[in-house]
Design a protein around this motif. Structure first.
Motif, PDB file in Angstrom:
ATOM      1  N   TYR A  22       3.759  10.185  12.364  1.00  0.00           N
ATOM      2  CA  TYR A  22       3.912   9.074  11.423  1.00  0.00           C
ATOM      3  C   TYR A  22       4.594   9.568  10.147  1.00  0.00           C
ATOM      4  O   TYR A  22       5.547   8.962   9.648  1.00  0.00           O
ATOM      5  N   ARG A  23       4.116  10.680   9.623  1.00  0.00           N
ATOM      6  CA  ARG A  23       4.698  11.226   8.388  1.00  0.00           C
ATOM      7  C   ARG A  23       6.148  11.637   8.604  1.00  0.00           C
ATOM      8  O   ARG A  23       7.018  11.408   7.753  1.00  0.00           O
ATOM      9  N   GLU A  24       6.452  12.216   9.752  1.00  0.00           N
ATOM     10  CA  GLU A  24       7.833  12.574  10.077  1.00  0.00           C
ATOM     11  C   GLU A  24       8.711  11.326  10.148  1.00  0.00           C
ATOM     12  O   GLU A  24       9.867  11.345   9.725  1.00  0.00           O
ATOM     13  N   SER A  31       0.858  -1.185   0.000  1.00  0.00           N
ATOM     14  CA  SER A  31       0.000   0.000   0.000  1.00  0.00           C
ATOM     15  C   SER A  31       0.894   1.236   0.000  1.00  0.00           C
ATOM     16  O   SER A  31       2.022   1.217   0.496  1.00  0.00           O
ATOM     17  N   THR A  32       0.414   2.295  -0.595  1.00  0.00           N
ATOM     18  CA  THR A  32       1.238   3.477  -0.752  1.00  0.00           C
ATOM     19  C   THR A  32       0.365   4.722  -0.748  1.00  0.00           C
ATOM     20  O   THR A  32      -0.861   4.637  -0.738  1.00  0.00           O
ATOM     21  N   MET A  33       0.978   5.855  -0.750  1.00  0.00           N
ATOM     22  CA  MET A  33       0.328   7.160  -0.737  1.00  0.00           C
ATOM     23  C   MET A  33      -0.744   7.221   0.347  1.00  0.00           C
ATOM     24  O   MET A  33      -0.488   6.876   1.491  1.00  0.00           O
ATOM     25  N   PRO A  82      14.035   8.642   3.628  1.00  0.00           N
ATOM     26  CA  PRO A  82      14.269  10.029   3.192  1.00  0.00           C
ATOM     27  C   PRO A  82      14.291  10.210   1.680  1.00  0.00           C
ATOM     28  O   PRO A  82      14.035  11.307   1.197  1.00  0.00           O
ATOM     29  N   ASP A  83      14.558   9.152   0.936  1.00  0.00           N
ATOM     30  CA  ASP A  83      14.644   9.269  -0.519  1.00  0.00           C
ATOM     31  C   ASP A  83      13.392   8.790  -1.237  1.00  0.00           C
ATOM     32  O   ASP A  83      13.383   8.706  -2.468  1.00  0.00           O
ATOM     33  N   ALA A  84      12.341   8.475  -0.506  1.00  0.00           N
ATOM     34  CA  ALA A  84      11.099   8.022  -1.147  1.00  0.00           C
ATOM     35  C   ALA A  84      10.520   9.165  -1.982  1.00  0.00           C
ATOM     36  O   ALA A  84      10.597  10.333  -1.588  1.00  0.00           O
ATOM     37  N   PRO A 105      -3.113  15.561  -9.840  1.00  0.00           N
ATOM     38  CA  PRO A 105      -1.959  14.926 -10.498  1.00  0.00           C
ATOM     39  C   PRO A 105      -1.239  13.982  -9.535  1.00  0.00           C
ATOM     40  O   PRO A 105      -1.146  14.257  -8.345  1.00  0.00           O
ATOM     41  N   SER A 106      -0.779  12.864 -10.057  1.00  0.00           N
ATOM     42  CA  SER A 106      -0.039  11.927  -9.219  1.00  0.00           C
ATOM     43  C   SER A 106       1.462  12.109  -9.410  1.00  0.00           C
ATOM     44  O   SER A 106       2.241  11.323  -8.935  1.00  0.00           O
ATOM     45  N   ASN A 107       1.815  13.173 -10.129  1.00  0.00           N
ATOM     46  CA  ASN A 107       3.234  13.385 -10.414  1.00  0.00           C
ATOM     47  C   ASN A 107       4.007  13.690  -9.137  1.00  0.00           C
ATOM     48  O   ASN A 107       3.475  14.122  -8.147  1.00  0.00           O
ATOM     49  N   ILE A 108       5.278  13.431  -9.236  1.00  0.00           N
ATOM     50  CA  ILE A 108       6.171  13.664  -8.094  1.00  0.00           C
ATOM     51  C   ILE A 108       6.642  15.094  -8.105  1.00  0.00           C
ATOM     52  O   ILE A 108       6.813  15.719  -9.076  1.00  0.00           O
TER      53      ILE A 108
END
Length: 96
Positions: free
Chosen positions: A69-71, A30-32, A78-80, A93-96
């Motif tokens: 949790y987000r912290e 699961s993500t986002m 850190p690189d996600a 938008p789902s863009n990064i």
């Protein structure tokens, strides 16, 4: 609590392991915004069927927990990639 396993055949045990791995992978993958939801489908993989008594924090405590949790994700990953997609907005938008 796991006495039911002693009566399963080898094939039934393998099927149980495959089912549990599938559930763990679904949770892991699961993500986002999915990370913010509780996952009763994972609990339902257990043989004992119970209705968990969920205690929900009040909003201020809940939001502080979300922030922590987000912290923790910043520390642990850190690189996600970071996304800008808004929750439940198909036009976002789902863009990064």
């Amino acid at each position: 609590m796991n006495e039911d396993l002693t009566h399963l055949t080898r094939e039934e045990l393998i099927a149980e392991v495959v089912k549990l791995r599938k559930g763990i992978r679904a949770h892991r993958d699961s993500t986002m915004h999915e990370l913010c939801w509780h996952h009763p489908q994972l609990w339902n993989l257990l043989p004992e069927k119970t209705i968990p008594e969920i205690a929900v924090p009040a909003w201020p405590q809940f939001i502080r927990g979300c922030l922590r949790y987000r912290e923790s994700l910043d520390t642990q990953l850190p690189d996600a990639p970071r996304v800008k997609k808004e929750f439940n907005d198909p036009d976002s938008p789902s863009n990064i």
